[in-house]
Design a protein around this motif. Structure first.
Motif, PDB file in Angstrom:
ATOM      1  N   ILE A   1      -9.576 -59.371 -35.365  1.00  0.00           N
ATOM      2  CA  ILE A   1      -9.587 -58.511 -34.626  1.00  0.00           C
ATOM      3  C   ILE A   1      -8.110 -58.037 -34.258  1.00  0.00           C
ATOM      4  CG2 ILE A   1      -9.978 -57.469 -32.224  1.00  0.00           C
ATOM      5  CD1 ILE A   1     -12.421 -59.488 -32.130  1.00  0.00           C
ATOM      6  N   PRO A   2      -7.562 -57.034 -34.517  1.00  0.00           N
ATOM      7  CA  PRO A   2      -6.164 -56.723 -34.162  1.00  0.00           C
ATOM      8  C   PRO A   2      -5.818 -56.701 -32.796  1.00  0.00           C
ATOM      9  CG  PRO A   2      -7.046 -54.940 -35.355  1.00  0.00           C
ATOM     10  CD  PRO A   2      -8.166 -55.821 -35.087  1.00  0.00           C
ATOM     11  N   VAL A   3      -4.631 -57.524 -32.654  1.00  0.00           N
ATOM     12  CA  VAL A   3      -4.158 -57.537 -31.048  1.00  0.00           C
ATOM     13  C   VAL A   3      -2.789 -57.039 -31.118  1.00  0.00           C
ATOM     14  CG1 VAL A   3      -3.368 -59.133 -29.453  1.00  0.00           C
ATOM     15  CG2 VAL A   3      -5.282 -59.651 -30.708  1.00  0.00           C
ATOM     16  N   ILE A   4      -2.442 -56.268 -30.014  1.00  0.00           N
ATOM     17  CA  ILE A   4      -1.325 -55.520 -29.812  1.00  0.00           C
ATOM     18  C   ILE A   4      -0.718 -56.133 -28.443  1.00  0.00           C
ATOM     19  CG2 ILE A   4       0.094 -53.693 -29.136  1.00  0.00           C
ATOM     20  CD1 ILE A   4      -1.751 -51.920 -31.149  1.00  0.00           C
ATOM     21  N   ILE A   5       0.379 -56.958 -28.500  1.00  0.00           N
ATOM     22  CA  ILE A   5       0.739 -57.407 -27.266  1.00  0.00           C
ATOM     23  C   ILE A   5       1.344 -56.059 -26.464  1.00  0.00           C
ATOM     24  CG2 ILE A   5       2.713 -58.884 -26.159  1.00  0.00           C
ATOM     25  CD1 ILE A   5       0.422 -60.327 -27.505  1.00  0.00           C
ATOM     26  N   PHE A   6       0.976 -56.119 -25.273  1.00  0.00           N
ATOM     27  CA  PHE A   6       1.335 -54.826 -24.180  1.00  0.00           C
ATOM     28  C   PHE A   6       1.805 -55.438 -22.756  1.00  0.00           C
ATOM     29  CE2 PHE A   6       0.018 -51.197 -21.734  1.00  0.00           C
ATOM     30  CZ  PHE A   6       0.725 -50.305 -22.262  1.00  0.00           C
ATOM     31  N   SER A   7       2.918 -55.726 -22.766  1.00  0.00           N
ATOM     32  CA  SER A   7       3.448 -56.304 -21.466  1.00  0.00           C
ATOM     33  C   SER A   7       4.876 -55.514 -21.039  1.00  0.00           C
ATOM     34  CB  SER A   7       3.757 -57.857 -21.846  1.00  0.00           C
ATOM     35  OG  SER A   7       4.142 -58.768 -21.093  1.00  0.00           O
TER      36      SER A   7
ATOM     37  N   ASN B   1       9.254 -63.069 -32.354  1.00  0.00           N
ATOM     38  CA  ASN B   1       8.846 -63.639 -33.489  1.00  0.00           C
ATOM     39  C   ASN B   1       7.531 -64.658 -33.124  1.00  0.00           C
ATOM     40  OD1 ASN B   1      10.806 -62.815 -35.123  1.00  0.00           O
ATOM     41  ND2 ASN B   1      12.146 -64.510 -34.412  1.00  0.00           N
ATOM     42  N   LYS B   2       7.696 -65.205 -32.302  1.00  0.00           N
ATOM     43  CA  LYS B   2       6.347 -66.273 -31.934  1.00  0.00           C
ATOM     44  C   LYS B   2       5.040 -65.431 -32.055  1.00  0.00           C
ATOM     45  CE  LYS B   2       4.538 -69.697 -28.865  1.00  0.00           C
ATOM     46  NZ  LYS B   2       5.339 -70.801 -27.962  1.00  0.00           N
ATOM     47  N   ILE B   3       5.050 -64.302 -31.340  1.00  0.00           N
ATOM     48  CA  ILE B   3       3.771 -63.327 -31.387  1.00  0.00           C
ATOM     49  C   ILE B   3       3.313 -62.968 -32.786  1.00  0.00           C
ATOM     50  CG2 ILE B   3       3.886 -62.940 -29.042  1.00  0.00           C
ATOM     51  CD1 ILE B   3       4.700 -60.057 -29.607  1.00  0.00           C
ATOM     52  N   LYS B   4       4.287 -62.638 -33.600  1.00  0.00           N
ATOM     53  CA  LYS B   4       3.986 -61.931 -34.931  1.00  0.00           C
ATOM     54  C   LYS B   4       3.582 -63.246 -35.847  1.00  0.00           C
ATOM     55  CE  LYS B   4       7.486 -58.070 -35.046  1.00  0.00           C
ATOM     56  NZ  LYS B   4       8.589 -58.019 -35.898  1.00  0.00           N
ATOM     57  N   ASN B   5       4.128 -64.556 -35.657  1.00  0.00           N
ATOM     58  CA  ASN B   5       3.822 -65.517 -36.370  1.00  0.00           C
ATOM     59  C   ASN B   5       2.313 -65.946 -35.956  1.00  0.00           C
ATOM     60  OD1 ASN B   5       6.381 -65.851 -37.934  1.00  0.00           O
ATOM     61  ND2 ASN B   5       7.105 -67.146 -36.338  1.00  0.00           N
ATOM     62  N   LEU B   6       2.063 -65.624 -34.667  1.00  0.00           N
ATOM     63  CA  LEU B   6       0.626 -66.197 -34.136  1.00  0.00           C
ATOM     64  C   LEU B   6      -0.241 -65.217 -34.909  1.00  0.00           C
ATOM     65  CD1 LEU B   6       1.404 -67.217 -30.722  1.00  0.00           C
ATOM     66  CD2 LEU B   6       0.426 -68.741 -32.854  1.00  0.00           C
ATOM     67  N   GLY B   7       0.062 -63.771 -35.279  1.00  0.00           N
ATOM     68  CA  GLY B   7      -0.924 -62.976 -35.921  1.00  0.00           C
ATOM     69  C   GLY B   7      -1.018 -61.651 -34.997  1.00  0.00           C
ATOM     70  N   ALA B   8      -0.217 -61.451 -34.072  1.00  0.00           N
ATOM     71  CA  ALA B   8      -0.393 -60.114 -33.407  1.00  0.00           C
ATOM     72  C   ALA B   8      -0.082 -59.062 -34.471  1.00  0.00           C
ATOM     73  CB  ALA B   8       0.588 -60.134 -32.313  1.00  0.00           C
ATOM     74  N   MET B   9      -0.606 -57.848 -34.172  1.00  0.00           N
ATOM     75  CA  MET B   9      -0.504 -56.918 -35.153  1.00  0.00           C
ATOM     76  C   MET B   9       0.724 -55.868 -34.667  1.00  0.00           C
ATOM     77  SD  MET B   9      -3.071 -53.607 -35.656  1.00  0.00           S
ATOM     78  CE  MET B   9      -2.461 -51.973 -34.790  1.00  0.00           C
ATOM     79  N   ASP B  10       1.130 -56.036 -33.394  1.00  0.00           N
ATOM     80  CA  ASP B  10       2.355 -54.918 -32.784  1.00  0.00           C
ATOM     81  C   ASP B  10       2.550 -55.778 -31.592  1.00  0.00           C
ATOM     82  OD1 ASP B  10       4.480 -53.595 -32.986  1.00  0.00           O
ATOM     83  OD2 ASP B  10       2.920 -51.700 -33.628  1.00  0.00           O
ATOM     84  N   TYR B  11       3.745 -54.839 -30.955  1.00  0.00           N
ATOM     85  CA  TYR B  11       3.924 -55.161 -29.639  1.00  0.00           C
ATOM     86  C   TYR B  11       4.478 -54.051 -29.065  1.00  0.00           C
ATOM     87  CZ  TYR B  11       8.559 -55.701 -31.093  1.00  0.00           C
ATOM     88  OH  TYR B  11       9.779 -55.505 -31.606  1.00  0.00           O
ATOM     89  N   LEU B  12       4.219 -53.868 -27.717  1.00  0.00           N
ATOM     90  CA  LEU B  12       4.927 -52.590 -27.103  1.00  0.00           C
ATOM     91  C   LEU B  12       5.096 -52.988 -25.581  1.00  0.00           C
ATOM     92  CD1 LEU B  12       5.407 -49.661 -27.002  1.00  0.00           C
ATOM     93  CD2 LEU B  12       3.141 -49.339 -26.206  1.00  0.00           C
ATOM     94  N   ILE B  13       6.390 -52.712 -25.336  1.00  0.00           N
ATOM     95  CA  ILE B  13       6.776 -52.858 -23.749  1.00  0.00           C
ATOM     96  C   ILE B  13       6.104 -51.754 -22.922  1.00  0.00           C
ATOM     97  CG2 ILE B  13       8.671 -52.834 -21.919  1.00  0.00           C
ATOM     98  CD1 ILE B  13      10.373 -54.382 -24.244  1.00  0.00           C
ATOM     99  N   LYS B  14       5.280 -52.056 -21.940  1.00  0.00           N
ATOM    100  CA  LYS B  14       4.766 -51.186 -21.211  1.00  0.00           C
ATOM    101  C   LYS B  14       5.655 -49.944 -20.774  1.00  0.00           C
ATOM    102  CE  LYS B  14       1.256 -54.114 -19.249  1.00  0.00           C
ATOM    103  NZ  LYS B  14       0.527 -54.726 -17.982  1.00  0.00           N
ATOM    104  N   PRO B  15       5.356 -48.705 -21.302  1.00  0.00           N
ATOM    105  CA  PRO B  15       6.131 -47.566 -20.609  1.00  0.00           C
ATOM    106  C   PRO B  15       5.817 -47.141 -19.273  1.00  0.00           C
ATOM    107  CG  PRO B  15       4.590 -46.922 -22.469  1.00  0.00           C
ATOM    108  CD  PRO B  15       4.596 -48.167 -22.205  1.00  0.00           C
ATOM    109  N   ASN B  16       6.766 -46.602 -18.587  1.00  0.00           N
ATOM    110  CA  ASN B  16       6.515 -46.060 -17.251  1.00  0.00           C
ATOM    111  C   ASN B  16       6.376 -44.661 -17.489  1.00  0.00           C
ATOM    112  OD1 ASN B  16       7.013 -48.433 -15.983  1.00  0.00           O
ATOM    113  ND2 ASN B  16       9.251 -48.025 -15.897  1.00  0.00           N
ATOM    114  N   ASP B  17       6.527 -44.073 -18.517  1.00  0.00           N
ATOM    115  CA  ASP B  17       6.609 -42.617 -19.050  1.00  0.00           C
ATOM    116  C   ASP B  17       5.163 -42.429 -19.571  1.00  0.00           C
ATOM    117  OD1 ASP B  17       6.889 -39.899 -19.343  1.00  0.00           O
ATOM    118  OD2 ASP B  17       7.648 -40.330 -21.562  1.00  0.00           O
ATOM    119  N   PHE B  18       4.384 -41.529 -18.903  1.00  0.00           N
ATOM    120  CA  PHE B  18       2.857 -41.380 -19.344  1.00  0.00           C
ATOM    121  C   PHE B  18       2.843 -40.705 -20.739  1.00  0.00           C
ATOM    122  CE2 PHE B  18      -0.968 -38.760 -19.436  1.00  0.00           C
ATOM    123  CZ  PHE B  18      -1.991 -39.569 -18.937  1.00  0.00           C
TER     124      PHE B  18
END
Length: 124
Positions: free
Chosen positions: A81-87, A96-113
């Motif tokens: 199951i693809p996982v995107i870190i959203f924090s 690097n840790k989340i990529k090595n663990l297998g996260a598909m991507d990451y995104l810092i939560k935007p304040n802009d809708f």
């Protein structure tokens, strides 16, 4: 990819509402949010929910997102199951840790809708 079942694991109810509102504007995917990471893992392991994409917060009580990601990627049933870190914050050393663990991507939560909508639209 066409994702139809989205799971968000995040302890912040307002962030989940904000995410859902943006998602509804760009997709008809089914959406589930679970605010307790331990409960989310139980639901995943017992096939109560079967998402095809997971958005995962890092900073949560009981179990942080890195621990949840590790559990997901170690389980045969869940590891694909693809996982995107959203924090709200993702320190550089964690990327690097989340990529090595297998996260598909990451995104810092935007304040802009509109920024969130754009990201979700491109993803979907």
């Amino acid at each position: 990819m066409n994702y139809r079942n989205i799971l968000q694991i995040d302890d912040d109810y307002e962030d989940c509402d904000f995410f859902l509102e943006a998602l509804r504007e760009v997709s008809e995917a089914a959406y589930t949010s679970i605010n307790n990471p331990i409960q989310a893992l139980e639901h995943l392991n017992n096939k109560i929910i079967q998402p095809d994409l997971i958005f995962l917060d890092i900073n949560m009580p009981y179990m942080n997102g890195i621990e949840v990601l590790t559990e997901i990627k170690e389980k045969e049933l869940l590891k694909n199951i693809p996982v995107i870190i959203f924090s709200t914050s993702i320190p550089f050393e964690i990327i690097n840790k989340i990529k090595n663990l297998g996260a598909m991507d990451y995104l810092i939560k935007p304040n802009d809708f509109n920024a969130l909508k754009k990201f979700l639209n491109n993803l979907m």
